[in-house]
Design an enzyme around this catalytic site. Structure first.
Site, PDB file in Angstrom:
ATOM      1  N   SER A 145       0.849  -1.191   0.000  1.00 12.95           N
ATOM      2  CA  SER A 145       0.000   0.000   0.000  1.00 12.95           C
ATOM      3  C   SER A 145       0.885   1.241   0.000  1.00 12.95           C
ATOM      4  CB  SER A 145      -0.888   0.004   1.245  1.00 12.95           C
ATOM      5  OG  SER A 145      -1.353   1.318   1.480  1.00 12.95           O
TER       6      SER A 145
ATOM      7  N   HIS B 201      -1.080  -1.314  -4.401  1.00 15.25           N
ATOM      8  CA  HIS B 201      -2.378  -0.967  -3.813  1.00 15.25           C
ATOM      9  C   HIS B 201      -2.391   0.549  -3.585  1.00 15.25           C
ATOM     10  CE1 HIS B 201      -5.919  -1.967  -1.248  1.00 15.25           C
ATOM     11  NE2 HIS B 201      -5.505  -0.965  -0.495  1.00 15.25           N
TER      12      HIS B 201
ATOM     13  N   ASP C 252      -4.517   3.692  -2.225  1.00 12.53           N
ATOM     14  CA  ASP C 252      -5.651   4.051  -1.369  1.00 12.53           C
ATOM     15  C   ASP C 252      -6.139   5.456  -1.691  1.00 12.53           C
ATOM     16  OD1 ASP C 252      -5.978   1.779   0.518  1.00 12.53           O
ATOM     17  OD2 ASP C 252      -3.871   2.207   0.931  1.00 12.53           O
TER      18      ASP C 252
ATOM     19  N   MET D  88      -8.713   8.329  -0.834  1.00 11.56           N
ATOM     20  CA  MET D  88      -9.601   8.767   0.265  1.00 11.56           C
ATOM     21  C   MET D  88     -10.117  10.175  -0.019  1.00 11.56           C
ATOM     22  SD  MET D  88      -7.550   7.428   3.608  1.00 11.56           S
ATOM     23  CE  MET D  88      -6.685   5.864   3.638  1.00 11.56           C
TER      24      MET D  88
ATOM     25  N   HIS E 236      -8.100   1.251  -4.305  1.00  9.76           N
ATOM     26  CA  HIS E 236      -9.048   1.002  -3.223  1.00  9.76           C
ATOM     27  C   HIS E 236      -9.744   2.333  -2.968  1.00  9.76           C
ATOM     28  CE1 HIS E 236      -9.549  -0.033   1.364  1.00  9.76           C
ATOM     29  NE2 HIS E 236     -10.706   0.103   0.747  1.00  9.76           N
TER      30      HIS E 236
ATOM     31  N   MET F 278     -11.915   4.678  -1.195  1.00 10.99           N
ATOM     32  CA  MET F 278     -12.612   4.955   0.067  1.00 10.99           C
ATOM     33  C   MET F 278     -13.268   6.316  -0.097  1.00 10.99           C
ATOM     34  SD  MET F 278      -9.681   3.422   2.536  1.00 10.99           S
ATOM     35  CE  MET F 278      -8.505   3.477   1.203  1.00 10.99           C
TER      36      MET F 278
ATOM     37  N   MET G 138     -11.732  -5.537   5.201  1.00 11.81           N
ATOM     38  CA  MET G 138     -10.955  -4.567   5.983  1.00 11.81           C
ATOM     39  C   MET G 138     -10.650  -5.181   7.345  1.00 11.81           C
ATOM     40  SD  MET G 138     -10.353  -1.859   4.158  1.00 11.81           S
ATOM     41  CE  MET G 138      -9.401  -1.111   5.480  1.00 11.81           C
TER      42      MET G 138
ATOM     43  N   GLY H 134      -9.055   4.504   6.724  1.00 15.83           N
ATOM     44  CA  GLY H 134      -8.780   5.929   6.939  1.00 15.83           C
ATOM     45  C   GLY H 134      -7.311   6.226   7.168  1.00 15.83           C
TER      46      GLY H 134
ATOM     47  N   GLY I 285      -3.183   4.303   7.723  1.00 14.68           N
ATOM     48  CA  GLY I 285      -2.306   3.147   7.832  1.00 14.68           C
ATOM     49  C   GLY I 285      -1.790   3.061   9.262  1.00 14.68           C
ATOM     50  N   GLY I 286      -1.009   2.040   9.537  1.00 12.97           N
ATOM     51  CA  GLY I 286      -0.321   1.936  10.833  1.00 12.97           C
ATOM     52  C   GLY I 286      -1.203   1.509  11.998  1.00 12.97           C
TER      53      GLY I 286
ATOM     54  N   ASP J  91      -6.772  -6.175   4.340  1.00 15.64           N
ATOM     55  CA  ASP J  91      -6.193  -4.829   4.270  1.00 15.64           C
ATOM     56  C   ASP J  91      -6.257  -4.157   5.634  1.00 15.64           C
ATOM     57  OD1 ASP J  91      -5.292  -2.348   3.580  1.00 15.64           O
ATOM     58  OD2 ASP J  91      -6.941  -1.853   2.233  1.00 15.64           O
ATOM     59  N   GLY J  92      -5.077  -3.898   6.192  1.00 14.91           N
ATOM     60  CA  GLY J  92      -4.995  -3.147   7.442  1.00 14.91           C
ATOM     61  C   GLY J  92      -4.261  -3.913   8.526  1.00 14.91           C
ATOM     62  N   GLY J  93      -3.090  -3.404   8.918  1.00 16.23           N
ATOM     63  CA  GLY J  93      -2.338  -4.006  10.019  1.00 16.23           C
ATOM     64  C   GLY J  93      -1.720  -5.347   9.690  1.00 16.23           C
TER      65      GLY J  93
ATOM     66  N   GLY K 136       1.143  -1.930   4.231  1.00  8.69           N
ATOM     67  CA  GLY K 136       1.732  -0.605   4.070  1.00  8.69           C
ATOM     68  C   GLY K 136       2.925  -0.442   4.981  1.00  8.69           C
ATOM     69  N   SER K 137       2.636  -0.246   6.276  1.00 14.11           N
ATOM     70  CA  SER K 137       3.720   0.005   7.238  1.00 14.11           C
ATOM     71  C   SER K 137       4.744  -1.117   7.245  1.00 14.11           C
ATOM     72  CB  SER K 137       3.137   0.154   8.643  1.00 14.11           C
ATOM     73  OG  SER K 137       2.024   1.002   8.597  1.00 14.11           O
TER      74      SER K 137
HETATM   75  C1  DX5 Z   1      -6.344   2.058   5.195  1.00 11.40           C
HETATM   76  C2  DX5 Z   1      -5.904   1.485   3.886  1.00 11.40           C
HETATM   77  C3  DX5 Z   1      -4.828   0.462   3.956  1.00 11.40           C
HETATM   78  C4  DX5 Z   1      -3.599   0.885   4.695  1.00 11.40           C
HETATM   79  C5  DX5 Z   1      -2.778  -0.292   5.060  1.00 11.40           C
HETATM   80  O1  DX5 Z   1      -7.591   2.628   5.115  1.00 11.40           O
HETATM   81  O2  DX5 Z   1      -6.975   0.902   3.179  1.00 11.40           O
HETATM   82  O3  DX5 Z   1      -4.491   0.011   2.643  1.00 11.40           O
HETATM   83  O4  DX5 Z   1      -2.799   1.759   3.988  1.00 11.40           O
HETATM   84  O5  DX5 Z   1      -1.671   0.167   5.756  1.00 11.40           O
HETATM   85  P1  DX5 Z   1      -1.090  -0.654   6.990  1.00 11.40           P
HETATM   86  O6  DX5 Z   1      -0.533  -1.920   6.432  1.00 11.40           O
HETATM   87  O7  DX5 Z   1      -0.075   0.242   7.560  1.00 11.40           O
HETATM   88  O8  DX5 Z   1      -2.248  -0.921   7.931  1.00 11.40           O
HETATM   89 ZN    ZN Z   2      -6.429  -0.093   1.217  1.00 14.05          ZN
END
Ligand code: DX5
Ligand code: ZN
Length: 235
Positions: A18, A43, A45, A47, A76, A78, A147, A152, A154-155, A185-187, A207-208
């Site tokens: 991401s 990926h 994101d 927003m 993605h 959002m 999700m 909203g 990352g991290g 997706d997420g964490g 992402g992170s």
């Molecule tokens: C958050 C995004 C994710 C996010 C993932 O709303 O959809 O794609 O960037 O980042 P990490 O891996 O840091 O949770």
């Molecule tokens: Zn995403």
């Protein structure tokens, strides 16, 4: 790669870094590092400050990314009323477009439109949305995105209960005999990637874990894939 030939629905475990966690001042460098390291897609994101509080990339960035890389871009969205912007994002260079169930009252129509635009279609569900909400559209999607955090930022930390939902979505896909991918997706990181795959996910957004790795994004991506047991899973 012409997007019409991108047909990765073979169930392989893959990573989708991401870009939200990348250094925005050096996206080109981050992508260069990832290319050739086993990453098969990016990926992105998007927003809008309405569906989620944050703002990120728009069509201009997607256009710029398209010029930087041949890796498929998976968007993605959002954003509210995603159906109003499908064509713009497809023209900007999207290879796949994922919209949220929660903002798509006519989800079936929206997904059909995405495929007509020669993009792969994805549907995403938030942590509070039941798995069964996707049951009647699975036939029209290439990618079911679960999700594992509230969208909203990352991290955040993966919500473990979401892995039950991944199992449920995978179960519905199998019962319907479909080749649909399941994405988390997420964490997602090296500590939980294996549990995600065991629950039925085959696309890991990270992402992170990728971009904060001390040895750079390629090493971060490899660490997640190794922890996921991707090599054995894909044998
Ligand atoms: C958050 C995004 C994710 C996010 C993932 O709303 O959809 O794609 O960037 O980042 P990490 O891996 O840091 O949770
Ligand atoms: Zn995403």
């Amino acid at each position: 790669m012409p997007r019409s030939t991108w047909n990765p629905c073979d169930g392989a475990v893959v990573l989708a870094p991401s870009l939200l966690a990348a250094d925005f001042g050096n996206l080109a460098g981050a992508i260069k590092d990832l290319e050739g390291s086993g990453t098969e897609r990016l990926h992105v994101d998007v927003m809008d400050g309405a569906f989620v509080p944050n703002f990120t990339f728009g069509t201009d960035t997607v256009r710029a990314l398209k010029k930087l890389t041949d890796l498929p871009l998976e968007l993605h969205l959002m954003i509210v009323e995603p159906e109003r912007h499908l064509e713009t994002f497809a023209k900007a260079g999207a290879d796949a477009i994922t919209v949220h169930y929660e903002v798509s009252p006519h989800l079936h129509r929206t997904l059909t439109e995405i495929r007509k635009l020669d993009c792969r279609a994805g549907a995403a569900i938030n942590p509070s949305t039941p798995a069964s909400c996707l049951d009647d559209v699975l036939e029209w999607i290439d990618l079911a995105l679960v999700m594992t955090i509230n969208p909203g930022w990352g991290g955040q930390k993966l919500i473990p209960r979401m892995l039950n939902k991944v199992e449920q979505v995978r179960g519905s896909i199998e019962r319907q005999g479909l080749p649909t991918e399941v994405e988390v997706d997420g964490g997602v990181d090296a500590t939980n990637a294996r549990s995600c795959v065991d629950a039925g996910a085959n696309v890991l957004v990270a992402g992170s874990a990728v971009f904060s790795h001390a040895d750079g994004p390629a090493a971060g991506g490899r660490a997640v894939l190794e922890a996921a047991g991707a090599a054995e899973a894909n044998r």
